[in-house]
Structure formats: structure tokens, C-alpha cells
Design a protein around this motif. Structure first.
Motif, short mmCIF file in Angstrom:
data_model
loop_
_atom_site.label_atom_id
_atom_site.label_comp_id
_atom_site.label_asym_id
_atom_site.label_seq_id
_atom_site.Cartn_x
_atom_site.Cartn_y
_atom_site.Cartn_z
N PRO A 1 -26.90 29.58 -104.26
CA PRO A 1 -26.37 30.86 -104.72
C PRO A 1 -27.41 31.83 -105.28
CG PRO A 1 -24.93 29.08 -105.43
CD PRO A 1 -26.15 28.44 -104.84
N THR B 1 -30.78 29.27 -111.48
CA THR B 1 -29.48 28.69 -111.83
C THR B 1 -29.69 27.17 -111.91
OG1 THR B 1 -28.93 28.79 -109.49
CG2 THR B 1 -27.96 30.47 -110.89
N PRO B 2 -28.95 26.50 -112.78
CA PRO B 2 -29.31 25.11 -113.08
C PRO B 2 -29.11 24.13 -111.93
CG PRO B 2 -27.31 25.78 -114.26
CD PRO B 2 -27.88 27.02 -113.65
N VAL B 3 -27.96 24.21 -111.26
CA VAL B 3 -27.71 23.24 -110.18
C VAL B 3 -28.73 23.43 -109.05
CG1 VAL B 3 -26.02 22.42 -108.49
CG2 VAL B 3 -25.26 23.07 -110.79
N CYS B 4 -28.97 24.70 -108.72
CA CYS B 4 -29.95 25.00 -107.65
C CYS B 4 -31.33 24.46 -108.01
CB CYS B 4 -30.05 26.50 -107.42
SG CYS B 4 -28.47 27.27 -107.02
N ARG C 1 -23.24 27.03 -101.00
CA ARG C 1 -24.21 25.97 -100.66
C ARG C 1 -23.95 25.52 -99.23
NH1 ARG C 1 -26.49 25.09 -105.50
NH2 ARG C 1 -25.10 25.39 -107.27
N ALA D 1 -20.46 26.43 -105.34
CA ALA D 1 -21.57 26.61 -106.27
C ALA D 1 -21.59 25.55 -107.37
CB ALA D 1 -21.48 28.01 -106.90
C1 BEZ Z 1 -26.02 26.68 -110.26
O1 BEZ Z 1 -26.79 26.60 -109.29
O2 BEZ Z 1 -26.25 26.08 -111.28
C2 BEZ Z 1 -24.79 27.52 -110.17
C3 BEZ Z 1 -24.80 28.68 -109.44
C4 BEZ Z 1 -23.65 29.45 -109.40
C5 BEZ Z 1 -22.51 29.02 -110.10
C6 BEZ Z 1 -22.53 27.82 -110.80
C7 BEZ Z 1 -23.67 27.06 -110.83
#
Ligand code: BEZ
Length: 210
Positions: free
Chosen positions: A38, A42-45, A122, A141
Motif C-alpha cells: 500500500p 507503513t509497518p506491515v509493508c 497487496r 492491507a
Molecule cells: C501496513 O503496511 O502496515 C498497512 C498499510 C495500510 C493499512 C494498514 C497497514
């Protein structure tokens, strides 16, 4: 129109963290993985790109080149990569495509407006040496992908491209595989000298042939 399995993966030129590339030239004769996230920072990415970096040698040993993409500009990617390397203890060596005008996102239908108008979901595509799309997965996301699973699918795709077999549920490299229905048991015995275990006429296992 969205891409489907077996479609030709569209080519493009893009600015990336390793310079401007032609997608097809970058893939060469090998396999490719193109995956969107996304947004930068960003944390997950951050964890996804870190995990991909740690698995770089696994992808390379499968003759597979990996490219990430987001709609952020390349200067932002450069700064974010420093954070990924620091926080995930890795060295991102694969290109991250900067797609602020959404050329790649639109070609690969990576923006799902009901999820977000502005950011890619994703998406992940595995592309074969014939430039055809072999796998499409789409995660929201909120859910980071499992890149060990991506490697597992790659192993299955590369094996089944060369042998008349399919891989059963949860199969992993080295485990028995399934003879495809199109091959008769008589022919299977000739094709697979390691042996064929006929559980049912339609369910036949053989040791991994390669
Ligand atoms: C993430 O990559 O952490 C993330 C991006 C968009 C929405 C929620 C999490």
C-alpha cells in the motif's frame, strides 16, 4: 480488465531504486515476482519487504527476480529502505518501483477502489519465463503475506512446468507428488521410474521426479 492466469504479463518501463528498468529486460529468461504494497513507511509493508530481502538468495536459487511496487516516489523509497534495513536486519537488494502515476498499478489492477481509492492492495504475481501469469494472490492491507508460501508455490510451479505432476495440499519440496489425471496409470509407471502408488485410480502418488 484484470489479469487472469495464463495471460501475458504486461511489460512496462519504470523508475526504481536500482534505476530505470524495462520489466521484461529485467526478468530476462527467468521467473519473476511482482508485488505491490500500500505505501512506504507503513509497518506491515516494512516487515514484508524485510522478509523478501532475507529470502533473496532463495529467490535467486530459483532463477527468480523480485520487484516490489508502490505509488510512492523513488526518493521516498530510498529513505524507507534505510529503515527497512535497520529494523529488519536485512539488505534490500531488489528494486522497488516508484509508481506515482499508477502506470504499473493500473496495468496489473492493483488498486481496488472499494478497499482504497489511492493505494495499491497487496497484490502478488508470479510470472513464468514465457512471460505468462502463473499465480495471482491478493491480500488486504491489514494482512502481511507469507513469503515462505510464495517460495513453496514457486517450487510447485517450476516442478509442474517440467513434469506431468501436480502438488497436493501443503506439499513441500522433496515430498511425494500427484500424477496428473491426463496420464494413465500404465503410462505413469513408465514415466516415473521411482514408482507409482495407486491409492485410487484417480489418486496416484509418485516421489518427486526431479
Ligand atoms: C501496513 O503496511 O502496515 C498497512 C498499510 C495500510 C493499512 C494498514 C497497514
Amino acid at each position: 480488465m484484470s489479469l487472469r492466469l495464463g495471460d501475458i504479463a504486461p511489460n512496462f518501463r519504470a523508475v526504481t531504486t536500482i534505476g530505470e528498468i524495462d520489466f521484461y529486460e529485467y526478468l530476462g529468461e527467468g521467473w519473476g515476482i511482482l508485488f505491490s504494497h500500500p505505501a512506504d513507511y507503513t509497518p506491515v509493508c516494512t516487515t514484508e519487504l524485510g522478509m523478501t530481502a532475507k529470502l533473496q538468495s532463495e529467490f535467486a536459487s530459483r532463477n527468480t527476480r523480485v520487484l516490489a511496487v508502490s505509488v510512492d516516489p523513488v526518493d521516498k523509497h530510498f529513505e524507507w529502505v534505510k529503515d527497512i534495513n535497520e529494523t529488519q536486519q536485512c539488505t534490500v537488494g531488489f528494486p522497488i518501483i516508484a509508481d506515482p502515476d499508477r502506470t504499473v498499478a493500473d496495468l496489473y489492477d492493483m488498486i481496488h477502489p472499494n478497499s482504497s481509492e489511492n493505494f495499491t492492495v497487496r497484490s502478488l504475481f508470479i510470472i513464468g519465463p514465457d512471460k505468462k501469469v502463473k499465480l495471482i494472490i491478493t491480500y488486504p492491507a491489514s494482512t502481511g503475506r507469507n513469503f515462505v508460501e510464495v517460495l513453496r508455490v514457486l517450487d510447485s510451479l517450476q516442478l509442474t512446468a517440467h513434469y506431468s505432476v501436480a502438488t497436493p495440499a501443503n506439499w513441500k519440496q522433496g515430498e511425494d507428488v500427484i500424477v496428473v489425471p491426463a496420464v494413465s496409470t500404465e503410462d505413469a509407471v513408465k514415466k516415473f521410474p521411482k514408482g507409482v502408488n495407486v491409492v485410487k485410480p484417480y489418486l496416484r502418488y509418485t516421489p518427486q521426479p526431479d
